[in-house]
Design a protein around this motif. Structure first.
Motif, short mmCIF file in Angstrom:
data_model
loop_
_atom_site.label_atom_id
_atom_site.label_comp_id
_atom_site.label_asym_id
_atom_site.label_seq_id
_atom_site.Cartn_x
_atom_site.Cartn_y
_atom_site.Cartn_z
N LEU A 298 -1.94 4.19 -1.08
CA LEU A 298 -3.35 3.99 -1.41
C LEU A 298 -4.11 3.73 -0.12
CD1 LEU A 298 -3.17 1.61 -4.51
CD2 LEU A 298 -4.07 3.94 -4.49
N SER A 299 -5.28 4.32 -0.01
CA SER A 299 -6.11 4.04 1.17
C SER A 299 -7.05 2.89 0.85
CB SER A 299 -6.92 5.27 1.56
OG SER A 299 -7.95 5.51 0.62
N LEU B 232 -5.29 8.00 -7.55
CA LEU B 232 -5.78 7.98 -6.17
C LEU B 232 -4.66 8.08 -5.14
CD1 LEU B 232 -8.48 5.16 -6.41
CD2 LEU B 232 -8.88 7.64 -6.29
N ALA B 233 -3.42 7.77 -5.54
CA ALA B 233 -2.31 7.74 -4.59
C ALA B 233 -2.05 9.13 -4.01
CB ALA B 233 -1.06 7.22 -5.28
N ASP C 188 0.82 -1.23 0.00
CA ASP C 188 0.00 0.00 0.00
C ASP C 188 0.84 1.27 0.00
OD1 ASP C 188 0.94 0.43 2.57
OD2 ASP C 188 -0.99 0.24 3.56
N ASN D 266 -10.32 4.10 -0.77
CA ASN D 266 -10.22 4.39 -2.22
C ASN D 266 -10.11 3.11 -3.04
OD1 ASN D 266 -10.42 7.16 -2.07
ND2 ASN D 266 -8.21 7.48 -1.90
N LEU D 267 -9.33 2.17 -2.54
CA LEU D 267 -9.11 0.94 -3.29
C LEU D 267 -10.41 0.17 -3.49
CD1 LEU D 267 -7.14 -1.04 -4.62
CD2 LEU D 267 -6.75 -2.07 -2.37
N ILE E 119 3.15 1.73 -7.21
CA ILE E 119 1.83 1.95 -6.59
C ILE E 119 0.89 0.82 -6.98
CG2 ILE E 119 -0.19 3.46 -6.54
CD1 ILE E 119 1.70 5.82 -7.07
N GLY E 120 0.33 0.16 -5.97
CA GLY E 120 -0.63 -0.92 -6.20
C GLY E 120 -0.02 -2.25 -6.56
N PHE F 93 -5.04 3.73 -9.85
CA PHE F 93 -4.17 3.70 -8.67
C PHE F 93 -3.34 4.98 -8.59
CE2 PHE F 93 -3.73 -1.23 -8.67
CZ PHE F 93 -4.97 -1.34 -8.08
#
Length: 453
Positions: free
Chosen positions: A377-378, A368-369, A309, A381-382, A317-318, A365
């Protein structure tokens, strides 16, 4: 055998300072000239890799500025370049091109061609890099090698013909390593392209491309608009939150881990650096943790997905892995990870590890990061990120193709690693004189120069 600087070498070898066997030891500009779109190639420390120069990503300088730098520092075919400041300090590479270029933060060593083969010197300095770094004083802002220090580096010096024989042998292994690197890069590029076609439905496997029954039997399947762009009309789109349960992970740091213990521990750093897509537990080297250090965590099950995360760059990311071949092993997911478990077996095992690589998903991703130096990432949001859901049979077929590609790449990477180990062993033997090569028939004129790229 004679002893010199605590190293045993053959009696007919010498140990010399670089300054005594080089015709020049200098460095490039200390200024920061402004690059231009077209001009003379210009390289800095970032372009010098171990045993290679990244010619393709060079900067360019105006001819006039290049000419000024080149008066002092004139790299030519067969010379050795050494990074002399920063993280790459003491990294060396051989010049293999026959055109002019300029340097910054890089030292130039011109071998005296009556005494020294540039390829041999480069291999010797690669072999000695760690010992050179150990001589640097610690505590400074960054590592630095002065030209005086470079000139004082001692290297074993056999006869010129033997240097060439050693350089030829090691260069042959380098050529094999280079070919393996290229082949791996090619296979990875093919795999990436295949993933983007199959995981988005842009290309359908023949058995799934047409309807096999009903009124549309024999017709090609069409597409439909979705949050992910155009997707096949027989695919669904569901969110992470609809598909996965988010389970509790551990909070231990790397310092709590060891090679022994009853419970395996998936550290987010290993997701970024060691594993891609699928984690085959039966083959992976997984760190462990003592049971008494675990405060709360859920044991993994076959097919679970673990997502890092947090990432220091956008590429990570992701990033996720799917856990396979777990058997009876006890493993938990650690700090800075999401543990995702398929609620209703929406996805086939072996397919889930590739979901984060889908371009449209990865783009979400990245959007949203949050964060400045570390991107995260929260969970909230995920849960809203959409995923394409092909029919189960098609998932299995896609996963089989991609995993076969992964296995082929992993086999090549293992071969590459083994070849590197072989070269290291050869350097230990040849560059110390423990093993001698026949060299009396070597033609120094035909074999003493590197090939220009």
């Amino acid at each position: 055998m004679s002893q010199a600087t605590k190293q045993v070498i053959p009696d007919d070898w010498d140990v010399e300072n670089i300054s005594s066997i080089a015709s020049k030891v200098t460095d490039g500009t200390h200024d920061t000239p402004r690059p231009v779109k077209e001009g003379v190639p210009f390289f800095t420390a970032i372009h010098i890799k171990e045993n290679s120069i990244d010619y393709g990503s060079c900067y360019y300088l105006p001819q006039k500025i290049h000419d000024e730098i080149y008066k002092r520092c004139n790299p030519e075919l067969g010379d050795v370049l050494m990074v002399n400041i920063g993280a790459g300090t003491a990294t060396t590479a051989l010049v293999t091109v026959n055109y002019h270029f300029s340097l910054k933060n890089v030292a130039l060593i011109k071998p005296n061609d009556q005494k020294l083969d540039g390829r041999y010197l480069n291999q010797s300095l690669i072999f000695k890099r760690e010992s050179v770094l150990e001589t640097l004083s610690s505590g400074g802002a960054q590592p630095f090698l002065s030209l005086t220090q470079i000139g004082q580096i001692k290297v074993p010096v056999p006869q010129l013909q033997e240097q060439i024989a050693i350089a030829n042998a090691l260069s042959d292994v380098d050529a094999l390593l280079g070919e393996l690197d290229k082949l791996i890069a090619k296979k990875q590029a093919i795999k990436t392209a295949t993933m983007q076609q199959l995981l988005t439905g842009k290309t359908r496997l023949p058995q799934f491309a047409t309807y096999t029954d009903g009124d549309k039997q024999g017709q090609t399947k069409g597409t439909q608009p979705s949050e992910l762009g155009e997707t096949p009309e027989d695919w669904e789109v569901k969110t992470y939150g609809e598909i996965f349960t988010f389970l509790t992970t551990a909070t231990n740091s790397r310092s709590d881990l060891s090679e022994s213990g009853k419970v395996g521990y998936i550290h987010y750093g290993d997701i970024h650096t060691k594993w891609d897509n699928l984690l085959n537990v039966s083959k992976a080297n997984i760190p462990h943790i003592s049971q008494d250090k675990i405060t709360s965590a859920i044991l993994l099950k076959e097919g679970d997905v673990i997502m890092a995360d947090a990432s220091e760059d956008y590429d990570g990311i992701g990033k996720s892995i799917e856990v396979l071949n777990l058997s009876e092993k006890k493993i938990i997911s650690g700090l800075h990870t999401f543990l995702l478990r398929d609620k209703n077996d929406v996805f086939a095992n072996g397919f889930k590890g590739y979901l984060h690589t889908i371009v449209a998903v990865k783009a979400i991703f990245d959007r949203l990061a949050t964060g400045l130096k570390v991107y995260g990432l929260s969970k909230a949001n995920l849960k809203d990120v959409p995923l394409p859901v092909p029919p189960k049979e098609e998932q299995t077929a896609i996963a089989t193709i991609l995993s076969d590609m992964d296995e082929e790449i992993q086999a090549l990477q293992q071969r590459l690693s083994k070849t590197r180990q072989i070269k290291q062993g050869m350097m230990q033997e040849l560059l110390t004189g423990k093993t001698r090569l026949p060299f009396d028939k070597v033609d120094t004129k035909s074999q003493g120069e590197p090939h220009a790229d």
